[in-house]
Scaffold this motif. Structure first.
Motif, PDB file in Angstrom:
ATOM      1  N   PRO A  75       0.813  -1.225   0.000  1.00 45.32           N
ATOM      2  CA  PRO A  75       0.000   0.000   0.000  1.00 45.32           C
ATOM      3  C   PRO A  75       0.844   1.271   0.000  1.00 45.32           C
ATOM      4  O   PRO A  75       0.422   2.295  -0.509  1.00 45.32           O
ATOM      5  N   ASP A  76       2.057   1.193   0.547  1.00 40.23           N
ATOM      6  CA  ASP A  76       2.886   2.395   0.616  1.00 40.23           C
ATOM      7  C   ASP A  76       4.290   1.985   1.028  1.00 40.23           C
ATOM      8  O   ASP A  76       4.565   0.817   1.323  1.00 40.23           O
ATOM      9  N   TYR A  77       5.181   2.912   1.039  1.00 42.70           N
ATOM     10  CA  TYR A  77       6.530   2.668   1.522  1.00 42.70           C
ATOM     11  C   TYR A  77       6.965   3.875   2.345  1.00 42.70           C
ATOM     12  O   TYR A  77       6.354   4.950   2.284  1.00 42.70           O
ATOM     13  N   ARG A  78       8.005   3.679   3.135  1.00 43.44           N
ATOM     14  CA  ARG A  78       8.466   4.734   4.033  1.00 43.44           C
ATOM     15  C   ARG A  78       9.068   5.882   3.227  1.00 43.44           C
ATOM     16  O   ARG A  78       9.898   5.670   2.334  1.00 43.44           O
ATOM     17  N   LEU A  79       8.648   7.086   3.541  1.00 45.47           N
ATOM     18  CA  LEU A  79       9.190   8.283   2.910  1.00 45.47           C
ATOM     19  C   LEU A  79      10.436   8.755   3.643  1.00 45.47           C
ATOM     20  O   LEU A  79      10.617   8.486   4.838  1.00 45.47           O
ATOM     21  N   ARG A  80      11.270   9.448   2.946  1.00 47.48           N
ATOM     22  CA  ARG A  80      12.512   9.942   3.530  1.00 47.48           C
ATOM     23  C   ARG A  80      12.219  10.863   4.729  1.00 47.48           C
ATOM     24  O   ARG A  80      11.438  11.802   4.615  1.00 47.48           O
ATOM     25  N   GLY A  81      12.805  10.512   5.861  1.00 45.72           N
ATOM     26  CA  GLY A  81      12.657  11.331   7.041  1.00 45.72           C
ATOM     27  C   GLY A  81      11.349  11.150   7.790  1.00 45.72           C
ATOM     28  O   GLY A  81      11.101  11.855   8.778  1.00 45.72           O
ATOM     29  N   GLU A  82      10.519  10.206   7.351  1.00 51.18           N
ATOM     30  CA  GLU A  82       9.236   9.987   8.021  1.00 51.18           C
ATOM     31  C   GLU A  82       9.149   8.547   8.508  1.00 51.18           C
ATOM     32  O   GLU A  82       9.939   7.685   8.134  1.00 51.18           O
ATOM     33  N   ASN A  83       8.129   8.289   9.312  1.00 47.58           N
ATOM     34  CA  ASN A  83       7.877   6.938   9.827  1.00 47.58           C
ATOM     35  C   ASN A  83       9.132   6.320  10.431  1.00 47.58           C
ATOM     36  O   ASN A  83       9.698   5.373   9.892  1.00 47.58           O
TER      37      ASN A  83
END
Length: 360
Positions: free
Chosen positions: A346-354
């Motif tokens: 459904p999604d992947y980790r964004l830079r600097g988040e999660n």
């Protein structure tokens, strides 16, 4: 019914078993719901089956089904000889006995559904002179892992193959990997019999982990592919029965419920906050326990969904199919893992988040 908390494990101290008070899986017990009474066919109690350990029936037009009440196979009597489909070791030479009951003609052709030894591990009983037909991948696997009891196929195909012998016609198709690479569909259009092994087991849940299948997305795709055929009889490779179309549709409904429950479980427990809570509860130094509990939570959620859901006729699954009370938890784990591994994320980790659950 199944709940999210784990069921207590009974210790078995009988000879030959390890105590499992802290490790492994609990053994199924007498408190599990009984299988539907109609699952157990009359032939099981016959003197013939009790003595010889096999049963055979002509489905239509020379197409015969043979079973050991755990595994099944088939053969077609033609004007020019017999075509055998698979040769499970649990039947072994009883395949020959079943054929000899109905004809004096020799076995001229053998079809391998796939390469697994539990379905073709007695193929050598047909002798060295038969033509063996299989998918090209099946031949490659048997050449790579030789077994004298599973002779290497002599005729192979990639997508479609039509076998015509003595007025009989069998249409062989490969639609891609499902249970395993090289597993094929075998269709007898004159008799309207479809053989598709290790996909569905009429009257019951399959064996655990979706019959130990390798490509679960392809295995689910095979459910729909089966129903595209015009068949009156279905040979699935396992259990007590050949199947009718309605019995096959019932199995498809059961696994659709597992996919539904597993999808909901992954959506619920796949959230980062849910994972953090589960991992934190296990303690920083017990990450693997936390991950196990994360997977267990999803599997238990799926199992509860399936076993407590009313089916299309208002009954529960254990009232309609054998084995669901013991096998559903394994199917749940396998299907939810296939959702995580084989289906779009459904999604992947964004830079600097999660940020990750644990930070050093």
């Amino acid at each position: 019914m199944c709940h999210d908390d784990q069921k207590s494990i009974n210790v078995d101290d009988s000879p030959g078993f390890y105590a499992i008070d802290h490790y492994g899986f609990p053994r199924a017990g007498a408190d599990d719901p009984v299988d539907p009474e109609e699952y157990y066919p009359a032939y099981l109690q016959s003197e013939r089956f009790q003595r010889f350990g096999y049963h055979t029936e002509e489905l239509r037009g020379g197409f015969h089904w043979v079973t050991s009440a755990g595994y099944d196979a088939a053969f077609v009597v033609t004007e020019a000889g017999v075509i055998a489909i698979d040769a499970p070791p649990t039947l072994g030479e009883n395949m020959l006995a079943a054929i000899e009951e109905v004809t004096d003609l020799p076995v001229t052709h053998v079809i391998y559904s796939h390469w697994h030894s539990d379905h073709i591990g007695a193929a050598s009983v047909f002798g060295p002179d038969v033509e063996i037909i299989a998918h090209r991948i099946t031949k490659e696997l048997l050449e790579r892992f030789p077994d004298p009891k599973r002779p290497v196929p002599t005729t192979v195909f990639d997508t479609e193959f039509v076998l015509e012998v003595g007025g009989a016609r069998l249409e062989l198709s490969y639609k891609g990997e499902n249970h395993c690479p090289g597993n094929i569909f075998i269709y007898a259009p004159q008799q309207k019999v479809l053989t598709a092994v290790d996909i569905l087991s009429p009257g019951s849940a399959t064996f655990m982990h979706c019959d130990a299948s390798q490509n679960i997305t392809g295995w689910y795709e095979a459910h729909a592919q089966i129903l595209e055929y015009d068949f009156d009889f279905f040979v699935g490779g396992h259990h007590m029965h050949y199947g009718t179309r309605e019995q096959v549709k019932l199995c498809v409904e059961y696994f659709a419920d597992i996919l539904e429950g597993a999808t909901a479980a992954v959506e619920r427990f796949g959230r980062s906050d849910a994972l953090v809570d589960i991992l934190a509860g296990a303690g920083d130094l017990r990450t693997f326990v936390g991950v196990e509990n994360w997977i267990n939570s999803m599997a238990n959620h799926t199992t509860r969904h399936v076993l407590e859901k009313k089916t299309s006729d208002g009954r529960l699954w254990w009232e309609r199919l054998a084995g669901v009370s013991t096998q559903t938890k394994y199917h749940a784990y396998t299907v939810l893992e296939s959702i995580r591994l084989e289906r779009p994320r459904p999604d992947y980790r964004l830079r600097g988040e999660n940020p990750p659950a644990f930070q050093t």
